[in-house]
Design a protein around this motif. Structure first.
Motif, PDB file in Angstrom:
ATOM      1  N   LEU A 203       0.817  -1.216   0.000  1.00 55.66           N
ATOM      2  CA  LEU A 203       0.000   0.000   0.000  1.00 55.66           C
ATOM      3  C   LEU A 203       0.853   1.270   0.000  1.00 55.66           C
ATOM      4  N   ILE A 204       2.050   1.172   0.559  1.00 59.64           N
ATOM      5  CA  ILE A 204       2.936   2.347   0.629  1.00 59.64           C
ATOM      6  C   ILE A 204       3.308   2.793  -0.777  1.00 59.64           C
ATOM      7  N   ALA A 205       3.732   1.858  -1.605  1.00 58.05           N
ATOM      8  CA  ALA A 205       4.088   2.187  -2.987  1.00 58.05           C
ATOM      9  C   ALA A 205       2.850   2.559  -3.794  1.00 58.05           C
ATOM     10  N   ALA A 206       1.759   1.815  -3.589  1.00 54.11           N
ATOM     11  CA  ALA A 206       0.533   2.075  -4.346  1.00 54.11           C
ATOM     12  C   ALA A 206       0.009   3.489  -4.094  1.00 54.11           C
ATOM     13  N   ALA A 207       0.183   3.953  -2.881  1.00 53.85           N
ATOM     14  CA  ALA A 207      -0.287   5.297  -2.530  1.00 53.85           C
ATOM     15  C   ALA A 207       0.747   6.373  -2.877  1.00 53.85           C
ATOM     16  N   GLY A 208       1.933   5.960  -3.313  1.00 50.34           N
ATOM     17  CA  GLY A 208       2.966   6.929  -3.682  1.00 50.34           C
ATOM     18  C   GLY A 208       3.579   7.654  -2.498  1.00 50.34           C
ATOM     19  N   ILE A 209       3.660   6.964  -1.367  1.00 45.36           N
ATOM     20  CA  ILE A 209       4.169   7.620  -0.155  1.00 45.36           C
ATOM     21  C   ILE A 209       5.434   6.955   0.393  1.00 45.36           C
ATOM     22  N   ALA A 210       6.211   6.333  -0.485  1.00 47.97           N
ATOM     23  CA  ALA A 210       7.446   5.670  -0.063  1.00 47.97           C
ATOM     24  C   ALA A 210       8.421   6.663   0.556  1.00 47.97           C
ATOM     25  N   ASP A 211       8.533   7.861  -0.027  1.00 51.55           N
ATOM     26  CA  ASP A 211       9.454   8.861   0.520  1.00 51.55           C
ATOM     27  C   ASP A 211       9.043   9.282   1.934  1.00 51.55           C
ATOM     28  N   ALA A 212       7.752   9.429   2.171  1.00 50.18           N
ATOM     29  CA  ALA A 212       7.268   9.798   3.510  1.00 50.18           C
ATOM     30  C   ALA A 212       7.561   8.681   4.510  1.00 50.18           C
ATOM     31  N   PHE A 213       7.376   7.430   4.068  1.00 51.10           N
ATOM     32  CA  PHE A 213       7.659   6.287   4.926  1.00 51.10           C
ATOM     33  C   PHE A 213       9.139   6.259   5.314  1.00 51.10           C
ATOM     34  N   VAL A 214      10.030   6.371   4.327  1.00 54.55           N
ATOM     35  CA  VAL A 214      11.472   6.332   4.587  1.00 54.55           C
ATOM     36  C   VAL A 214      11.887   7.503   5.482  1.00 54.55           C
ATOM     37  N   ALA A 215      11.331   8.674   5.236  1.00 54.21           N
ATOM     38  CA  ALA A 215      11.667   9.855   6.048  1.00 54.21           C
ATOM     39  C   ALA A 215      11.270   9.660   7.515  1.00 54.21           C
TER      40      ALA A 215
END
Length: 133
Positions: free
Chosen positions: A100-112
């Protein structure tokens, strides 16, 4: 010929760790080169470099990571503090599987949110893995 035999004996003695006085022989040694051809990876045992006896083991996976499908495999090589932040972030953002992280386009927010260096290799590898999952 006598000088050559004396030098050979001196080299052999030095090689055995014996002290020789007045010898002009010099022995240089270097550690053996590694012949490992394994690739450097992240998150799976098959992609990790060959282990040595004095290698520091990776941190253990944090209890509770299994609550989010795929999270253990994604962050198990990160420090425990980063694992805790990953679990908390997923809980706060209602993420029940890492896809879901990639699907929602929020990988950068997750890593940060993990508190790791954004341009470091672990962060770069996390982003790549999230894109594949």
């Amino acid at each position: 010929a006598a000088a050559a035999a004396e030098e050979a004996a001196a080299v052999a003695a030095v090689g055995r760790g014996e002290c020789t006085t007045g010898s002009t022989a010099t022995v240089a040694t270097s550690p053996p080169l590694s012949t490992s051809t394994s690739s450097v990876g992240f998150g799976s045992a098959s992609s990790l470099p060959a282990k040595s006896d004095d290698a520091v083991p990776p941190p253990a996976a944090l209890a509770g990571l299994e609550q989010v499908a795929g999270l253990t495999a994604l962050v198990d090589r990160l420090p425990e503090a980063a694992q805790q932040k990953a679990l908390a972030w997923c809980s706060e953002n209602e993420v029940h599987e890492v896809g879901l992280i990639a699907a929602a386009g929020i990988a950068d927010a997750f890593v940060a949110a993990l508190g790791i260096k954004p341009t470091g290799v672990p962060a770069l590898l996390l982003r790549q893995r999230l894109k594949r999952d």
